[in-house]
Write a protein that holds these residues in place. Structure first.
Motif, PDB file in Angstrom:
ATOM      1  N   PHE A  92       0.984  -0.935   0.218  1.00  0.00           N
ATOM      2  CA  PHE A  92      -0.022   0.213  -0.027  1.00  0.00           C
ATOM      3  C   PHE A  92       0.891   1.124   0.120  1.00  0.00           C
ATOM      4  CE2 PHE A  92      -1.688   3.519   1.994  1.00  0.00           C
ATOM      5  CZ  PHE A  92      -3.350   3.827   1.161  1.00  0.00           C
ATOM      6  N   ILE A  93       1.932   1.830   0.931  1.00  0.00           N
ATOM      7  CA  ILE A  93       3.224   2.623   1.128  1.00  0.00           C
ATOM      8  C   ILE A  93       3.343   3.012  -0.731  1.00  0.00           C
ATOM      9  CG2 ILE A  93       4.715   3.400   1.634  1.00  0.00           C
ATOM     10  CD1 ILE A  93       2.248   3.719   3.412  1.00  0.00           C
ATOM     11  N   GLN A  94       3.806   1.798  -1.298  1.00  0.00           N
ATOM     12  CA  GLN A  94       4.693   1.670  -2.381  1.00  0.00           C
ATOM     13  C   GLN A  94       3.735   2.370  -3.652  1.00  0.00           C
ATOM     14  OE1 GLN A  94       4.531  -0.720  -0.042  1.00  0.00           O
ATOM     15  NE2 GLN A  94       6.048  -2.376  -0.384  1.00  0.00           N
ATOM     16  N   LYS A  95       2.256   1.864  -3.313  1.00  0.00           N
ATOM     17  CA  LYS A  95       1.491   2.685  -4.377  1.00  0.00           C
ATOM     18  C   LYS A  95       1.400   3.889  -3.578  1.00  0.00           C
ATOM     19  CE  LYS A  95      -3.379   3.478  -5.116  1.00  0.00           C
ATOM     20  NZ  LYS A  95      -3.951   4.519  -4.883  1.00  0.00           N
ATOM     21  N   TYR A  96       1.278   3.967  -3.043  1.00  0.00           N
ATOM     22  CA  TYR A  96       0.109   5.935  -2.285  1.00  0.00           C
ATOM     23  C   TYR A  96       1.254   6.421  -2.530  1.00  0.00           C
ATOM     24  CZ  TYR A  96      -1.796   8.873   0.545  1.00  0.00           C
ATOM     25  OH  TYR A  96      -1.416  10.242   1.573  1.00  0.00           O
ATOM     26  N   ALA A  97       2.074   6.157  -2.593  1.00  0.00           N
ATOM     27  CA  ALA A  97       3.216   7.024  -2.371  1.00  0.00           C
ATOM     28  C   ALA A  97       3.874   7.984  -3.678  1.00  0.00           C
ATOM     29  CB  ALA A  97       5.069   6.823  -1.035  1.00  0.00           C
ATOM     30  N   THR A  98       3.835   6.562  -4.749  1.00  0.00           N
ATOM     31  CA  THR A  98       4.070   7.214  -5.814  1.00  0.00           C
ATOM     32  C   THR A  98       2.752   7.269  -7.515  1.00  0.00           C
ATOM     33  OG1 THR A  98       3.974   4.180  -6.236  1.00  0.00           O
ATOM     34  CG2 THR A  98       6.101   5.004  -6.412  1.00  0.00           C
ATOM     35  N   ASN A  99       1.842   6.526  -6.966  1.00  0.00           N
ATOM     36  CA  ASN A  99       0.487   7.599  -7.148  1.00  0.00           C
ATOM     37  C   ASN A  99       0.294   8.371  -7.065  1.00  0.00           C
ATOM     38  OD1 ASN A  99       1.548   5.440  -8.423  1.00  0.00           O
ATOM     39  ND2 ASN A  99      -0.580   3.854  -8.330  1.00  0.00           N
ATOM     40  N   GLU A 100      -0.350   8.926  -5.404  1.00  0.00           N
ATOM     41  CA  GLU A 100      -0.777   9.666  -5.179  1.00  0.00           C
ATOM     42  C   GLU A 100       0.322  10.655  -4.519  1.00  0.00           C
ATOM     43  OE1 GLU A 100      -4.131   8.900  -3.096  1.00  0.00           O
ATOM     44  OE2 GLU A 100      -4.021   6.325  -3.396  1.00  0.00           O
ATOM     45  N   LEU A 101       1.154  10.317  -3.897  1.00  0.00           N
ATOM     46  CA  LEU A 101       1.674  11.471  -3.572  1.00  0.00           C
ATOM     47  C   LEU A 101       3.092  12.023  -4.649  1.00  0.00           C
ATOM     48  CD1 LEU A 101       2.597  10.687   0.409  1.00  0.00           C
ATOM     49  CD2 LEU A 101       0.747  12.028  -0.612  1.00  0.00           C
ATOM     50  N   GLY A 102       3.093  11.370  -5.915  1.00  0.00           N
ATOM     51  CA  GLY A 102       4.222  11.296  -6.719  1.00  0.00           C
ATOM     52  C   GLY A 102       5.894  11.472  -6.576  1.00  0.00           C
ATOM     53  N   MET A 103       5.896  10.689  -5.769  1.00  0.00           N
ATOM     54  CA  MET A 103       6.823  10.467  -5.267  1.00  0.00           C
ATOM     55  C   MET A 103       7.750   9.305  -6.236  1.00  0.00           C
ATOM     56  SD  MET A 103       7.384   9.888  -1.147  1.00  0.00           S
ATOM     57  CE  MET A 103       9.316  10.254  -1.067  1.00  0.00           C
ATOM     58  N   GLU A 104       9.313   9.935  -6.171  1.00  0.00           N
ATOM     59  CA  GLU A 104       9.767   8.254  -7.288  1.00  0.00           C
ATOM     60  C   GLU A 104       9.470   7.178  -6.654  1.00  0.00           C
ATOM     61  OE1 GLU A 104      11.379   8.816 -10.395  1.00  0.00           O
ATOM     62  OE2 GLU A 104      10.352  10.608 -10.460  1.00  0.00           O
ATOM     63  N   ARG A 105       9.453   6.415  -8.016  1.00  0.00           N
ATOM     64  CA  ARG A 105       8.941   4.856  -7.540  1.00  0.00           C
ATOM     65  C   ARG A 105      10.512   4.299  -6.790  1.00  0.00           C
ATOM     66  NH1 ARG A 105       7.473   1.439 -12.257  1.00  0.00           N
ATOM     67  NH2 ARG A 105       9.266   2.906 -13.645  1.00  0.00           N
ATOM     68  N   GLY A 106      11.846   4.028  -7.593  1.00  0.00           N
ATOM     69  CA  GLY A 106      12.952   3.934  -6.654  1.00  0.00           C
ATOM     70  C   GLY A 106      13.563   4.633  -5.931  1.00  0.00           C
ATOM     71  N   ASP A 107      12.578   5.679  -5.166  1.00  0.00           N
ATOM     72  CA  ASP A 107      13.736   6.321  -3.626  1.00  0.00           C
ATOM     73  C   ASP A 107      12.091   5.556  -2.936  1.00  0.00           C
ATOM     74  OD1 ASP A 107      14.850   8.552  -4.929  1.00  0.00           O
ATOM     75  OD2 ASP A 107      13.699   9.912  -5.029  1.00  0.00           O
ATOM     76  N   VAL A 108      11.134   5.443  -2.911  1.00  0.00           N
ATOM     77  CA  VAL A 108      10.378   4.857  -2.333  1.00  0.00           C
ATOM     78  C   VAL A 108      10.994   2.982  -1.873  1.00  0.00           C
ATOM     79  CG1 VAL A 108       8.350   3.816  -1.603  1.00  0.00           C
ATOM     80  CG2 VAL A 108       7.921   5.857  -2.910  1.00  0.00           C
TER      81      VAL A 108
END
Length: 452
Positions: A264-280
């Motif tokens: 969930f956190i991986q999806k939320y941080a990348t898709n909703e918060l716009g953070m870089e996938r690799g950083d997450v």
């Protein structure tokens, strides 16, 4: 040290190494799917049903496997009590490795239509059956090999396998995000960590094949008078309250833990918060390392302060981590994401490292594998199974993460409350000749068990 003592020490080291490494490989496979579900499968397998629905359905497939974990636990627990812990571990390893490798070879919806997600779900079910059967046998093989004063440490070995699996799966995906960035990751990069599971499966087989059977099981096999004819029937007839108690304790940990292990956190941080996938992914990897250290420490320290006290302390720390999680993650600042996930991981380890020895000391020898496996599987359903789906639904319904925090905090408080009801059983005898002692003294209102 005599030759016998040296041989015994060598057997113990081999047992804890095999259960730790083998369990890490199993959880690598299991958590890999959970991470990719939110990052990849929601688009490649379920994309045609729309973004919001695809997110929920992809997380539902994560939870679906948990519904089949009790089946794996029932089967593995029964056969581990009947034919031994080691045999069951070999079967579960092969099942998980084969299913994970095949997932990496699946066509997408664009290539095979509805057949692709159907095959994906079937293989996820196989993973669920395998995961349900793996844990109890691995923990008991480690704990039943352990000296009485080191059961917490030995039992933490298979527990360390879970964060180690998360670390390996997150690192593998982060590495592939570098090797195959952008569209290449979606096209083929995500497949490589799944296919690599075939290599890990053979490594796990080689490590486990030389491990001796649990000494407690060998004693029972030599004296079938103590053999339960129907371990599962005895478990539910005599120990249902204990099963529910243990399941609630584990569920309190799993509900919170599956914010990362369930993707969930991986999806939320990348898709909703716009953070870089690799950083997450690297932040999750760092948190997995913290979880691994905290889990090992908890197993060790529980040998000194007890399973109950370590659980109470752990749930208090976990509650603080839950309170801080989304306020820090929602800033979308990478240092705060690292801090939130690492602190939460420490709390998770403090409520996870002692679970193996706790469950081993809960149940009599003749039904111990069934009891530990089934309790763990029920706890996984109550806690981890649909936690990512529930979190996604709460986010969708309310438009904020506040309801998710309330949900996670409620689970943590339940875990704390239930932990206060159990009686400390650290160090009770585990051999089959002490089943009367093992069958009593579980709750604070009962007389304490006699430690012989």
């Amino acid at each position: 040290m005599s030759n016998h003592d040296k041989t015994r020490a060598r057997e113990r080291r081999r047992a804890i190494s095999a259960t730790t490494i083998g369990t890490a490989i199993e959880w690598y496979d299991f958590f890999l799917y959970a991470a990719v579900a939110g990052l990849v499968f929601r688009e490649l397998m379920f994309g045609p049903i729309g973004p919001a629905a695809a997110t929920i359905v992809s997380f539902l497939t994560v939870g679906l496997s948990f519904l089949f974990r009790p089946l794996g636990a029932f089967l593995a627990g029964h056969f581990a009590d009947k034919v031994g812990r080691r045999t069951v571990l070999m079967v579960t390893l092969l099942m998980m490795g084969a299913a994970t490798t095949l997932i990496g070879l699946l066509p997408t919806y664009a290539g095979a239509g509805v057949a692709a997600p159907i095959m994906l779900v079937v293989l996820r079910i196989v993973q669920g059956i395998s995961a349900g059967g793996e844990w109890g046998s691995a923990v008991l093989l480690a704990v039943e090999h352990a000296p009485r004063n080191k059961r917490g440490l030995f039992g933490a070995g298979p527990q360390v396998g879970a964060p180690a699996g998360l670390l390996m799966s997150s690192a593998a995906l982060a590495l592939m995000n570098i090797i195959a960035p952008g569209d290449a990751f979606m096209e083929w990069g995500w497949r490589v960590p799944f296919i690599f599971s075939l290599v890990l499966m053979f490594i796990g087989w080689w490590i486990r094949v030389g491990v001796d059977e649990s000494p407690v099981y060998e004693e029972m096999a030599a004296d079938r008078a103590h053999d339960a004819k129907n371990p599962i029937g005895v478990l539910f007839a005599r120990f249902s309250p204990l099963v529910l108690t243990g399941a609630l304790i584990f569920a309190a940990n799993g509900t919170v833990g599956y914010m990362t292990t369930g993707g969930f956190i991986q999806k939320y941080a990348t898709n909703e918060l716009g953070m870089e996938r690799g950083d997450v992914l690297w932040a999750v990897t760092a948190s997995a390392a913290a979880w691994m250290v905290s889990t090992a420490f908890t197993g060790w320290v529980s040998d000194y302060i007890g399973r109950k006290r370590s659980l109470v302390i752990g749930f208090i720390v976990q509650a603080v981590g839950v309170a801080l999680l989304f306020p820090m993650v929602n800033t979308a600042e990478l240092p705060k994401l690292y801090a939130a996930l690492i602190f939460l991981a420490v709390g998770l380890g403090l409520t996870y490292g002692q679970i193996g020895s706790l469950f081993a000391e809960f149940f009599p020898a003749s039904i111990r594998a069934s009891g530990a496996s089934i309790t763990y599987a029920i706890g996984a359903i109550l806690g981890g199974a649909f936690a990512p789906t529930i979190a996604a639904s709460l986010r969708e319904a309310t438009g904020s993460t506040d309801a998710i925090t309330v949900y996670l905090m409620a689970a943590t408080v339940i875990g704390l409350a239930v932990s206060l009801l159990i009686r400390e059983r650290n160090g009770i005898p585990l051999g089959h000749e002490h089943e009367d002692v093992q069958a009593s003294g579980h709750f604070v209102w009962e007389p304490a068990p006699v430690k012989m």
